[in-house]
Design a protein around this motif. Structure first.
Motif, PDB file in Angstrom:
ATOM      1  N   PRO A 146       0.813  -1.219   0.000  1.00 13.44           N
ATOM      2  CA  PRO A 146       0.000   0.000   0.000  1.00 13.44           C
ATOM      3  C   PRO A 146       0.850   1.273   0.000  1.00 13.44           C
ATOM      4  O   PRO A 146       1.885   1.339   0.662  1.00 13.44           O
ATOM      5  CB  PRO A 146      -0.805  -0.117   1.300  1.00 13.44           C
ATOM      6  CG  PRO A 146      -0.005  -1.044   2.166  1.00 13.44           C
ATOM      7  CD  PRO A 146       0.683  -1.991   1.255  1.00 13.44           C
ATOM      8  N   VAL A 147       0.392   2.254  -0.786  1.00 17.72           N
ATOM      9  CA  VAL A 147       1.074   3.549  -0.860  1.00 17.72           C
ATOM     10  C   VAL A 147       0.023   4.640  -0.723  1.00 17.72           C
ATOM     11  O   VAL A 147      -1.009   4.614  -1.409  1.00 17.72           O
ATOM     12  CB  VAL A 147       1.825   3.729  -2.200  1.00 17.72           C
ATOM     13  CG1 VAL A 147       2.554   5.076  -2.228  1.00 17.72           C
ATOM     14  CG2 VAL A 147       2.806   2.585  -2.435  1.00 17.72           C
ATOM     15  N   GLU A 148       0.266   5.589   0.175  1.00 15.16           N
ATOM     16  CA  GLU A 148      -0.629   6.733   0.302  1.00 15.16           C
ATOM     17  C   GLU A 148      -0.332   7.730  -0.811  1.00 15.16           C
ATOM     18  O   GLU A 148       0.785   8.234  -0.921  1.00 15.16           O
ATOM     19  CB  GLU A 148      -0.454   7.398   1.667  1.00 15.16           C
ATOM     20  CG  GLU A 148      -0.963   6.574   2.839  1.00 15.16           C
ATOM     21  CD  GLU A 148      -2.453   6.310   2.744  1.00 15.16           C
ATOM     22  OE1 GLU A 148      -3.207   7.252   2.415  1.00 15.16           O
ATOM     23  OE2 GLU A 148      -2.858   5.157   2.988  1.00 15.16           O
ATOM     24  N   VAL A 149      -1.325   7.999  -1.641  1.00 14.22           N
ATOM     25  CA  VAL A 149      -1.146   8.885  -2.793  1.00 14.22           C
ATOM     26  C   VAL A 149      -2.246   9.942  -2.782  1.00 14.22           C
ATOM     27  O   VAL A 149      -3.288   9.759  -2.146  1.00 14.22           O
ATOM     28  CB  VAL A 149      -1.198   8.085  -4.113  1.00 14.22           C
ATOM     29  CG1 VAL A 149      -0.094   7.025  -4.162  1.00 14.22           C
ATOM     30  CG2 VAL A 149      -2.561   7.444  -4.319  1.00 14.22           C
ATOM     31  N   PRO A 150      -2.047  11.055  -3.497  1.00 14.81           N
ATOM     32  CA  PRO A 150      -3.113  12.058  -3.576  1.00 14.81           C
ATOM     33  C   PRO A 150      -4.363  11.475  -4.218  1.00 14.81           C
ATOM     34  O   PRO A 150      -4.278  10.716  -5.187  1.00 14.81           O
ATOM     35  CB  PRO A 150      -2.506  13.146  -4.460  1.00 14.81           C
ATOM     36  CG  PRO A 150      -1.040  12.929  -4.419  1.00 14.81           C
ATOM     37  CD  PRO A 150      -0.836  11.464  -4.235  1.00 14.81           C
ATOM     38  N   ALA A 151      -5.517  11.818  -3.688  1.00 15.72           N
ATOM     39  CA  ALA A 151      -6.768  11.336  -4.271  1.00 15.72           C
ATOM     40  C   ALA A 151      -6.962  11.888  -5.680  1.00 15.72           C
ATOM     41  O   ALA A 151      -7.508  11.217  -6.547  1.00 15.72           O
ATOM     42  CB  ALA A 151      -7.937  11.735  -3.377  1.00 15.72           C
ATOM     43  N   ASN A 152      -6.497  13.108  -5.888  1.00 20.03           N
ATOM     44  CA  ASN A 152      -6.589  13.735  -7.211  1.00 20.03           C
ATOM     45  C   ASN A 152      -5.267  14.439  -7.504  1.00 20.03           C
ATOM     46  O   ASN A 152      -5.146  15.650  -7.288  1.00 20.03           O
ATOM     47  CB  ASN A 152      -7.753  14.731  -7.255  1.00 20.03           C
ATOM     48  CG  ASN A 152      -9.090  14.044  -7.083  1.00 20.03           C
ATOM     49  OD1 ASN A 152      -9.574  13.359  -7.971  1.00 20.03           O
ATOM     50  ND2 ASN A 152      -9.698  14.226  -5.917  1.00 20.03           N
ATOM     51  N   LEU A 205      -4.828   4.467  -9.971  1.00 17.69           N
ATOM     52  CA  LEU A 205      -3.834   5.225  -9.213  1.00 17.69           C
ATOM     53  C   LEU A 205      -4.159   6.712  -9.171  1.00 17.69           C
ATOM     54  O   LEU A 205      -3.949   7.370  -8.148  1.00 17.69           O
ATOM     55  CB  LEU A 205      -2.440   5.001  -9.827  1.00 17.69           C
ATOM     56  CG  LEU A 205      -1.286   5.846  -9.297  1.00 17.69           C
ATOM     57  CD1 LEU A 205      -1.088   5.628  -7.796  1.00 17.69           C
ATOM     58  CD2 LEU A 205      -0.004   5.518 -10.050  1.00 17.69           C
ATOM     59  N   VAL A 206      -4.668   7.250 -10.283  1.00 11.03           N
ATOM     60  CA  VAL A 206      -4.904   8.700 -10.356  1.00 11.03           C
ATOM     61  C   VAL A 206      -6.395   9.051 -10.272  1.00 11.03           C
ATOM     62  O   VAL A 206      -6.809  10.134 -10.661  1.00 11.03           O
ATOM     63  CB  VAL A 206      -4.290   9.295 -11.642  1.00 11.03           C
ATOM     64  CG1 VAL A 206      -2.775   9.130 -11.632  1.00 11.03           C
ATOM     65  CG2 VAL A 206      -4.896   8.664 -12.899  1.00 11.03           C
TER      66      VAL A 206
END
Length: 304
Positions: free
Chosen positions: A44-50, A148-149
């Motif tokens: 798991p990687v915390e990424v920007p929701a947008n 992812l995006v």
């Protein structure tokens, strides 16, 4: 005391949520950045929701362009692609070694292949997600990037539309050239040639996987497992199909095309060799796949 317990319960609830909110002070106001957990192949990687400022270190720029994601940095191969010139005109060229430039660009997400260097340092700059080439098929890869995006729905719609178009064009091509006709994809580099299997870009995924066109037995034997196989120009006739797609590097040696060996290949004699600029044809991202499909439709169906 009751208020304290309520507050603790609320904090536990927030911490357990997938979507998290980071708040930073900005001249007295609060700027909110929502994040989500993307289940990458490495965990798991915390990424920007947008994500708003994405840097791509390899291969995937065309996927993100198709999904209308803002790019602040891309790899050198994408910058060299003539089809990307307009959209990437103001985008910086970056690599896994250009850490200072990436810091200046302030990306909120970095994407690359699993073999990139400096992965740990890149993660300090921004959330970094990598993909292993061919771990999933080329269309699933586009959907994964969509996830992812936060553009999964758009990615899935593109895939369904692409498959429908490719199937239709493929049936038209087979009706014209015959269902048993063979196709070879070649590319030149320096004094050597390469033939390709069904999953190494250059339109091979479209021709062989989606359209179901046939590969010469010699190509299948030597290139299908690894994806590509190096040959000398002298043995090209052994690998040449009824039709050939020539992904051509004009800056390297193409003198083999002037030899009798090449000129006597049946596909050459019949004008069944379709040449295309290799720099536009390398990869299998969504933008390039659209270009490749259009090229095949024009080459096979509008020629002759």
């Amino acid at each position: 005391m009751k208020k304290i317990f309520m507050l603790l319960a609320m904090l536990v609830f927030i911490a357990g949520c997938t979507n998290q909110t980071e708040e930073t002070e900005n001249t007295g106001d609060k700027e909110t950045t929502e994040t989500v957990t993307y289940e990458s192949e490495n965990g798991p990687v915390e990424v920007p929701a947008n994500p708003k400022r994405v840097a791509v270190l390899s291969t995937f720029a065309g996927n993100l362009m198709e999904l209308d994601i803002n790019l602040v940095g891309v790899d050198s191969w994408s910058k060299m692609n003539p089809n990307f010139d307009e959209e990437l005109a103001d985008v910086e060229e970056v690599s896994d070694e250009s850490l200072e430039k990436l810091l200046e660009l302030e990306p909120d997400l970095i994407i690359g292949l699993s073999n990139i260097n400096n992965a740990d340092k890149l993660k300090e700059i921004a959330p970094t997600v990598t993909f292993t080439y061919n771990k999933v098929d080329y269309l699933t890869q586009h959907i994964e990037i969509g996830k992812l995006v936060n553009k999964e729905e758009e990615a899935r719609k593109w895939v369904e539309d692409f498959k429908a178009r490719a199937n239709r064009i493929g049936e038209d091509i087979k009706a014209k050239i015959g269902k048993d006709a063979t196709v070879t994809v070649i590319e030149n580099f320096e004094k050597q040639l390469y033939v390709f299997g069904d999953n190494w870009g250059r339109g091979t995924e479209i021709l062989y996987q989606q359209m179901g066109l046939k590969m010469p037995e010699k190509v299948k034997e030597m290139a299908l497992t690894d994806g590509y196989y190096a040959i000398s120009p002298e043995v090209l006739p052994e690998y040449a199909g009824d039709y050939m797609i020539f992904s051509k590097n004009t800056e390297t040696d193409t003198s083999f095309q002037e030899t009798e060996t090449y000129k006597n290949i049946p596909a050459v004699k019949k004008d069944h060799v379709y040449e295309v600029d290799a720099q536009t044809f390398y990869f299998n991202d969504a933008t390039t796949l659209d270009y490749q499909l259009d090229f095949f439709e024009k080459s096979f169906l509008e020629n002759e």
